[in-house]
Each structure stands twice: as structure tokens, then as C-alpha cells.
Design a protein around this motif. Structure first.
Motif, mmCIF file in Angstrom:
data_model
loop_
_atom_site.group_PDB
_atom_site.id
_atom_site.type_symbol
_atom_site.label_atom_id
_atom_site.label_comp_id
_atom_site.label_asym_id
_atom_site.label_seq_id
_atom_site.Cartn_x
_atom_site.Cartn_y
_atom_site.Cartn_z
ATOM 1 N N THR A 140 31.480 25.317 -25.481
ATOM 2 C CA THR A 140 32.081 26.395 -24.705
ATOM 3 C C THR A 140 32.388 27.560 -25.631
ATOM 4 O O THR A 140 32.265 27.447 -26.858
ATOM 5 C CB THR A 140 33.378 25.927 -24.035
ATOM 6 N N GLY A 141 32.824 28.660 -25.065
ATOM 7 C CA GLY A 141 33.145 29.827 -25.869
ATOM 8 C C GLY A 141 34.228 29.570 -26.893
ATOM 9 O O GLY A 141 34.244 30.203 -27.956
ATOM 10 N N ASP A 142 35.134 28.634 -26.610
ATOM 11 C CA ASP A 142 36.190 28.331 -27.573
ATOM 12 C C ASP A 142 35.881 27.092 -28.409
ATOM 13 O O ASP A 142 36.758 26.533 -29.064
ATOM 14 C CB ASP A 142 37.545 28.181 -26.875
ATOM 15 N N GLY A 143 34.608 26.665 -28.387
ATOM 16 C CA GLY A 143 34.171 25.636 -29.312
ATOM 17 C C GLY A 143 34.245 24.205 -28.842
ATOM 18 O O GLY A 143 34.006 23.281 -29.624
ATOM 19 N N LEU A 144 34.537 23.955 -27.577
ATOM 20 C CA LEU A 144 34.659 22.591 -27.070
ATOM 21 C C LEU A 144 33.261 22.011 -26.849
ATOM 22 O O LEU A 144 32.477 22.550 -26.057
ATOM 23 C CB LEU A 144 35.448 22.590 -25.769
ATOM 24 N N PRO A 145 32.901 20.903 -27.516
ATOM 25 C CA PRO A 145 31.557 20.343 -27.355
ATOM 26 C C PRO A 145 31.430 19.518 -26.072
ATOM 27 O O PRO A 145 32.344 18.786 -25.697
ATOM 28 C CB PRO A 145 31.404 19.453 -28.597
ATOM 29 N N TYR A 146 30.295 19.647 -25.417
ATOM 30 C CA TYR A 146 30.059 18.867 -24.202
ATOM 31 C C TYR A 146 28.582 18.502 -24.114
ATOM 32 O O TYR A 146 27.712 19.148 -24.687
ATOM 33 C CB TYR A 146 30.505 19.627 -22.946
ATOM 34 N N LEU A 147 28.327 17.415 -23.404
ATOM 35 C CA LEU A 147 26.978 16.900 -23.236
ATOM 36 C C LEU A 147 26.188 17.816 -22.311
ATOM 37 O O LEU A 147 26.705 18.286 -21.296
ATOM 38 C CB LEU A 147 27.049 15.483 -22.655
ATOM 39 N N ARG A 148 24.936 18.053 -22.670
ATOM 40 C CA ARG A 148 24.088 18.894 -21.829
ATOM 41 C C ARG A 148 24.047 18.362 -20.402
ATOM 42 O O ARG A 148 23.991 17.146 -20.171
ATOM 43 C CB ARG A 148 22.672 18.948 -22.394
ATOM 44 N N PRO A 149 24.085 19.237 -19.401
ATOM 45 C CA PRO A 149 24.201 18.763 -18.013
ATOM 46 C C PRO A 149 23.031 17.906 -17.559
ATOM 47 O O PRO A 149 23.218 16.967 -16.778
ATOM 48 C CB PRO A 149 24.316 20.054 -17.198
ATOM 49 N N GLU A 150 21.823 18.184 -18.029
ATOM 50 C CA GLU A 150 20.688 17.376 -17.598
ATOM 51 C C GLU A 150 20.785 15.944 -18.131
ATOM 52 O O GLU A 150 20.374 14.990 -17.449
ATOM 53 C CB GLU A 150 19.362 18.022 -18.004
ATOM 54 N N ILE A 151 21.362 15.777 -19.329
ATOM 55 C CA ILE A 151 21.549 14.424 -19.864
ATOM 56 C C ILE A 151 22.633 13.702 -19.088
ATOM 57 O O ILE A 151 22.506 12.512 -18.757
ATOM 58 C CB ILE A 151 21.883 14.490 -21.363
ATOM 59 N N GLN A 152 23.712 14.418 -18.754
ATOM 60 C CA GLN A 152 24.768 13.777 -17.976
ATOM 61 C C GLN A 152 24.271 13.388 -16.597
ATOM 62 O O GLN A 152 24.592 12.305 -16.083
ATOM 63 C CB GLN A 152 25.977 14.697 -17.862
ATOM 64 N N LEU A 153 23.453 14.214 -15.962
ATOM 65 C CA LEU A 153 22.901 13.849 -14.656
ATOM 66 C C LEU A 153 21.978 12.641 -14.770
ATOM 67 O O LEU A 153 21.939 11.798 -13.866
ATOM 68 C CB LEU A 153 22.163 15.037 -14.046
ATOM 69 N N PHE A 154 21.242 12.529 -15.865
ATOM 70 C CA PHE A 154 20.408 11.351 -16.068
ATOM 71 C C PHE A 154 21.269 10.090 -16.050
ATOM 72 O O PHE A 154 20.901 9.088 -15.427
ATOM 73 C CB PHE A 154 19.640 11.464 -17.382
#
Length: 201
Positions: A140-154
Motif C-alpha cells: 500500500t502507499g504506507d508500505g503495508l505488504p499484501y498478497l496479490r489479489p489474483e493469488i488470493q482468489l486462487f
């Protein structure tokens, strides 16, 4: 064996609170689950019962030092929990770690553990689904890492619950062509008849 809260009792940390707890840890991690999809789109559309964080197996043992004072429990399939002490290697069949502080009457944080093969992340659902570790997340803009949405949907595609169908209905149309292609390729390999392959986007 110490007792633990019921499996359904949660008082989940927020993603920002997770980041604060893990601020001193150098291991890679990503917000996962429904929160990851919300971070990807920058908006919320449903409440969340828990919070999921993806970590990699080689660094999983470091979580004891990253969360001093917390209780860590290994989720031994098919659904039992046991204390996971520091210094014990996480068994290869364990892919979930449930965590709480002793003062909390509920679970606060769940880690999902995926494997790696050299520089590649490999899915715990099917090791044929893989990608460079450096490519599986965003920030995110403030540096919070998150899993790519296509991987999470998988991950949500195997046995979708109503909330997963809701997430897919919201997120699939927002994926860019490269993300849609990645998800379609992963589903073609593992769940070739899945309805999300045919969802409009």
C-alpha cells in the motif's frame, strides 16, 4: 496440554496492528485473505471474522522471536491444534499457525505457511503453481505488504464459501489483464472447470 479458545472465537488484529507487531521482523510476510483483496482495491465491502498473514516456511520458526509473549499453535490437519514450541521445526504438513496473547480470550492472528523452491514461491494447494517470491506481493502507499489479489482468489477458489463468492464478484472485474491471465492459468492447471474462469471481467 494448555487449553485454547474455541476455533470460532476471534478478536482479530487489524492489518495495521499486524504490521506494528511484526515491525521488528525481517522475514517476508504479506496480509492475506479478504483483507488482502480490500488493500488491493483500496476499499471495504464486508466485515472480517479473522486476519490472515502469509509467511514462508524457511522463516516460520522466527515467528517465536517476532512475537515474544504470544502463544503459537500449529494446526495439525484435519483440524486439531497443538502448542508449537520455539525450536521445533514446523512439520511439512502444517500450513497454519494460530496465535494469541495469553491475556486474550480469543484468537488474534493466523499465519498461513507456504513453501519455497529456490527463489520461487510454491502454493500450498498445488506445488505446480509458483512464482518468484519477489513478485507475489504488493504494498500500500504506507508500505503495508499484501498478497496479490489474483493469488488470493486462487486460494479462495478451491471450496468457495459465500464470502469468497462475494469477494470474487467484487474483485474479478477489477483485475488487470495480466492478473486475470495468471489466475486463469492457475485454475486451468488445478480446477479447469471452475466458474471463476468464465466470470466476466
Amino acid at each position: 496440554m494448555p487449553e485454547h479458545p474455541p476455533l470460532g472465537r476471534w478478536a482479530p488484529l487489524t492489518p495495521s496492528a499486524v504490521a506494528a507487531e511484526l515491525a521488528g521482523w525481517a522475514g517476508p510476510w504479506w496480509i492475506a485473505g479478504g483483507y488482502a483483496l480490500e488493500l488491493a482495491l483500496g476499499r471495504s465491502w464486508r466485515p472480517h471474522d479473522d486476519v490472515d498473514v502469509l509467511v514462508l516456511r524457511p522463516q516460520a520458526g522466527e515467528l517465536h522471536d517476532a512475537l515474544p509473549g504470544w502463544q503459537l499453535w500449529a494446526a495439525d490437519p484435519p483440524g486439531s491444534l497443538r502448542p508449537w514450541p520455539a525450536g521445533e521445526a514446523l512439520p511439512a504438513h502444517v500450513h497454519d499457525i494460530w496465535c494469541r496473547r495469553p491475556s486474550s480470550p480469543a484468537w488474534e492472528l493466523q499465519f498461513m505457511v507456504d513453501d519455497v523452491s529456490g527463489p520461487l514461491w510454491t502454493s500450498r494447494r498445488d506445488a505446480r503453481v509458483r512464482a518468484p517470491v519477489a513478485s507475489i506481493g504488493r504494498r500500500t502507499g504506507d508500505g503495508l505488504p499484501y498478497l496479490r489479489p489474483e493469488i488470493q482468489l486462487f486460494y479462495k477458489a478451491k471450496q468457495p464459501r459465500p464470502k469468497d463468492e462475494t469477494d470474487a464478484a467484487v474483485v474479478l472485474p477489477e483485475l488487470d489483464p495480466a492478473a486475470r491471465a495468471w489466475l486463469d492459468d492457475a485454475l486451468a492447471l488445478t480446477l479447469p472447470d471452475h466458474a471463476w474462469r468464465r466470470a466476466p471481467g
